[in-house]
Motif scaffolding. Structure first.
Motif, PDB file in Angstrom:
ATOM      1  N   PHE A   1       0.862  10.954   5.620  1.00 21.93           N
ATOM      2  CA  PHE A   1       0.711  12.107   4.745  1.00 21.93           C
ATOM      3  C   PHE A   1       2.090  12.695   4.521  1.00 21.93           C
ATOM      4  N   PRO A   2       2.434  13.017   3.303  1.00 16.68           N
ATOM      5  CA  PRO A   2       1.718  12.669   2.079  1.00 16.68           C
ATOM      6  C   PRO A   2       1.926  11.195   1.728  1.00 16.68           C
ATOM      7  N   VAL A   3       1.080  10.693   0.871  1.00 14.43           N
ATOM      8  CA  VAL A   3       1.200   9.306   0.413  1.00 14.43           C
ATOM      9  C   VAL A   3       2.139   9.293  -0.784  1.00 14.43           C
ATOM     10  N   ASP A   4       3.235   8.578  -0.645  1.00  7.47           N
ATOM     11  CA  ASP A   4       4.183   8.459  -1.754  1.00  7.47           C
ATOM     12  C   ASP A   4       3.846   7.289  -2.664  1.00  7.47           C
ATOM     13  N   ASP A   5       3.349   6.211  -2.071  1.00  6.14           N
ATOM     14  CA  ASP A   5       3.086   4.988  -2.834  1.00  6.14           C
ATOM     15  C   ASP A   5       1.888   4.274  -2.217  1.00  6.14           C
ATOM     16  N   MET A   6       0.846   4.103  -2.993  1.00  4.57           N
ATOM     17  CA  MET A   6      -0.369   3.460  -2.501  1.00  4.57           C
ATOM     18  C   MET A   6      -0.244   1.943  -2.391  1.00  4.57           C
ATOM     19  N   ALA A   7       0.736   1.334  -3.064  1.00  4.81           N
ATOM     20  CA  ALA A   7       0.841  -0.127  -3.093  1.00  4.81           C
ATOM     21  C   ALA A   7       0.921  -0.752  -1.696  1.00  4.81           C
ATOM     22  N   PRO A   8       1.796  -0.280  -0.792  1.00  5.32           N
ATOM     23  CA  PRO A   8       1.829  -0.894   0.538  1.00  5.32           C
ATOM     24  C   PRO A   8       0.533  -0.690   1.326  1.00  5.32           C
ATOM     25  N   ILE A   9      -0.155   0.399   1.057  1.00  2.76           N
ATOM     26  CA  ILE A   9      -1.422   0.675   1.736  1.00  2.76           C
ATOM     27  C   ILE A   9      -2.477  -0.322   1.270  1.00  2.76           C
ATOM     28  N   VAL A  10      -2.542  -0.552  -0.032  1.00  7.44           N
ATOM     29  CA  VAL A  10      -3.494  -1.516  -0.582  1.00  7.44           C
ATOM     30  C   VAL A  10      -3.210  -2.897  -0.007  1.00  7.44           C
ATOM     31  N   LYS A  11      -1.945  -3.269   0.075  1.00  7.82           N
ATOM     32  CA  LYS A  11      -1.555  -4.570   0.636  1.00  7.82           C
ATOM     33  C   LYS A  11      -2.003  -4.669   2.089  1.00  7.82           C
ATOM     34  N   LYS A  12      -1.797  -3.601   2.864  1.00  7.74           N
ATOM     35  CA  LYS A  12      -2.188  -3.577   4.279  1.00  7.74           C
ATOM     36  C   LYS A  12      -3.700  -3.734   4.439  1.00  7.74           C
ATOM     37  N   ILE A  13      -4.465  -3.157   3.530  1.00  9.96           N
ATOM     38  CA  ILE A  13      -5.925  -3.224   3.593  1.00  9.96           C
ATOM     39  C   ILE A  13      -6.428  -4.613   3.185  1.00  9.96           C
ATOM     40  N   GLY A  14      -5.642  -5.334   2.382  1.00 13.57           N
ATOM     41  CA  GLY A  14      -6.047  -6.683   1.983  1.00 13.57           C
ATOM     42  C   GLY A  14      -6.156  -6.887   0.489  1.00 13.57           C
ATOM     43  N   GLY A  15      -5.583  -5.983  -0.284  1.00  8.60           N
ATOM     44  CA  GLY A  15      -5.705  -6.077  -1.727  1.00  8.60           C
ATOM     45  C   GLY A  15      -4.388  -6.199  -2.449  1.00  8.60           C
ATOM     46  N   ASN A  16      -4.495  -6.301  -3.748  1.00 13.55           N
ATOM     47  CA  ASN A  16      -3.346  -6.355  -4.646  1.00 13.55           C
ATOM     48  C   ASN A  16      -3.551  -5.355  -5.769  1.00 13.55           C
ATOM     49  N   ILE A  17      -2.442  -4.940  -6.361  1.00 16.98           N
ATOM     50  CA  ILE A  17      -2.490  -4.039  -7.503  1.00 16.98           C
ATOM     51  C   ILE A  17      -1.915  -4.762  -8.705  1.00 16.98           C
ATOM     52  N   ASP A  18      -2.633  -4.688  -9.803  1.00 12.46           N
ATOM     53  CA  ASP A  18      -2.212  -5.273 -11.066  1.00 12.46           C
ATOM     54  C   ASP A  18      -1.988  -4.119 -12.031  1.00 12.46           C
ATOM     55  N   ILE A  19      -0.724  -3.850 -12.357  1.00  9.42           N
ATOM     56  CA  ILE A  19      -0.407  -2.780 -13.305  1.00  9.42           C
ATOM     57  C   ILE A  19      -0.373  -3.399 -14.693  1.00  9.42           C
ATOM     58  N   ARG A  20      -1.257  -2.924 -15.543  1.00  7.18           N
ATOM     59  CA  ARG A  20      -1.417  -3.518 -16.870  1.00  7.18           C
ATOM     60  C   ARG A  20      -0.874  -2.602 -17.965  1.00  7.18           C
ATOM     61  N   HIS A  21      -0.165  -3.212 -18.894  1.00 10.52           N
ATOM     62  CA  HIS A  21       0.386  -2.463 -20.024  1.00 10.52           C
ATOM     63  C   HIS A  21      -0.611  -2.381 -21.177  1.00 10.52           C
ATOM     64  N   ASN A  22      -1.495  -3.341 -21.289  1.00 11.39           N
ATOM     65  CA  ASN A  22      -2.509  -3.350 -22.351  1.00 11.39           C
ATOM     66  C   ASN A  22      -3.873  -3.048 -21.754  1.00 11.39           C
ATOM     67  N   PHE A  23      -3.995  -1.889 -21.152  1.00 16.42           N
ATOM     68  CA  PHE A  23      -5.217  -1.514 -20.442  1.00 16.42           C
ATOM     69  C   PHE A  23      -6.138  -0.766 -21.381  1.00 16.42           C
ATOM     70  N   ASP A  24      -7.438  -0.974 -21.240  1.00 11.71           N
ATOM     71  CA  ASP A  24      -8.425  -0.255 -22.032  1.00 11.71           C
ATOM     72  C   ASP A  24      -8.234   1.252 -21.820  1.00 11.71           C
ATOM     73  N   PRO A  25      -7.968   2.009 -22.881  1.00 13.44           N
ATOM     74  CA  PRO A  25      -7.693   3.444 -22.724  1.00 13.44           C
ATOM     75  C   PRO A  25      -8.899   4.287 -22.332  1.00 13.44           C
ATOM     76  N   SER A  26     -10.088   3.698 -22.268  1.00  9.02           N
ATOM     77  CA  SER A  26     -11.282   4.482 -21.930  1.00  9.02           C
ATOM     78  C   SER A  26     -11.436   4.694 -20.424  1.00  9.02           C
ATOM     79  N   TYR A  27     -10.618   4.021 -19.599  1.00  7.72           N
ATOM     80  CA  TYR A  27     -10.666   4.245 -18.155  1.00  7.72           C
ATOM     81  C   TYR A  27      -9.285   3.991 -17.549  1.00  7.72           C
ATOM     82  N   ASP A  28      -9.065   4.504 -16.330  1.00  7.75           N
ATOM     83  CA  ASP A  28      -7.750   4.459 -15.679  1.00  7.75           C
ATOM     84  C   ASP A  28      -7.560   3.280 -14.748  1.00  7.75           C
ATOM     85  N   GLY A  29      -8.640   2.786 -14.168  1.00 14.88           N
ATOM     86  CA  GLY A  29      -8.492   1.717 -13.191  1.00 14.88           C
ATOM     87  C   GLY A  29      -9.798   0.994 -12.943  1.00 14.88           C
ATOM     88  N   THR A  30      -9.673  -0.179 -12.336  1.00 16.15           N
ATOM     89  CA  THR A  30     -10.838  -0.974 -11.946  1.00 16.15           C
ATOM     90  C   THR A  30     -10.573  -1.597 -10.578  1.00 16.15           C
TER      91      THR A  30
END
Length: 173
Positions: free
Chosen positions: A24-53
């Motif tokens: 605390f505080p969390v500065d960057d969620m990316a290393p946390i997601v990696k530690k939990i077992g996931g990946n983050i895909d930052i998309r430039h052409n993302f559907d504007p009707s939602y923020d994330g999936t």
């Protein structure tokens, strides 16, 4: 969402913070997601009707996709929100049976369903744990007035996220 559900969600978020040693505080969620077992895909052409999936992409892995147009605080909240779906609705690390059923299902940060409110509660609890948040509010209070911008800065979240957390905890109207 009823009180018992909120309490459960806050307990799950506290356990996740403890198990994965989330600072605390969390500065960057990316290393946390990696530690939990996931990946983050930052998309430039993302559907504007939602923020994330979020979607399961292996027996023990998942992928969170987010829009590149969000500021850092919004990205962190979106990622924490998707982690809410991961633990609360997808069963990751909680229910092997539920997790096995997630093969093609994708959760999106969109709309006003009960699951969306629950994922928002999880994100707020993960980024602004109740005890730490209340302590920050007390530290920042001056003559009974709290500068919520300072609280938001201390928690590294947006002003609206800090205000909503205060409302949900019953200390702001």
């Amino acid at each position: 969402m009823n009180y018992e559900t909120k309490e459960y969600i806050n307990k799950v978020a506290d356990c996740v913070r403890e198990v994965y040693e989330i600072p605390f505080p969390v500065d960057d969620m990316a290393p946390i997601v990696k530690k939990i077992g996931g990946n983050i895909d930052i998309r430039h052409n993302f559907d504007p009707s939602y923020d994330g999936t979020i979607k399961k992409d292996g027996d023990d892995s998942f992928c969170i996709a987010i829009s590149s147009s969000q500021n850092d605080q919004r990205k962190n909240f979106t990622i924490a929100h998707e982690l809410g779906h991961l633990f609360l609705h997808m069963g990751y690390g909680i229910s092997e049976e539920v997790w096995k059923e997630q093969n093609e299902k994708e959760y999106r940060r969109f709309g006003k369903s009960e699951q969306e409110y629950q994922a928002n509660e999880f994100a707020a609890a993960l980024l602004m744990p109740r005890e730490i948040y209340l302590k920050k509010v007390d530290e920042i209070a001056l003559n009974g007035t709290v500068d919520m911008e300072k609280v938001a800065h201390a928690c590294n979240v947006s002003l609206s996220a800090a205000i909503n957390r205060g409302r949900f905890l019953g200390i702001l109207s």
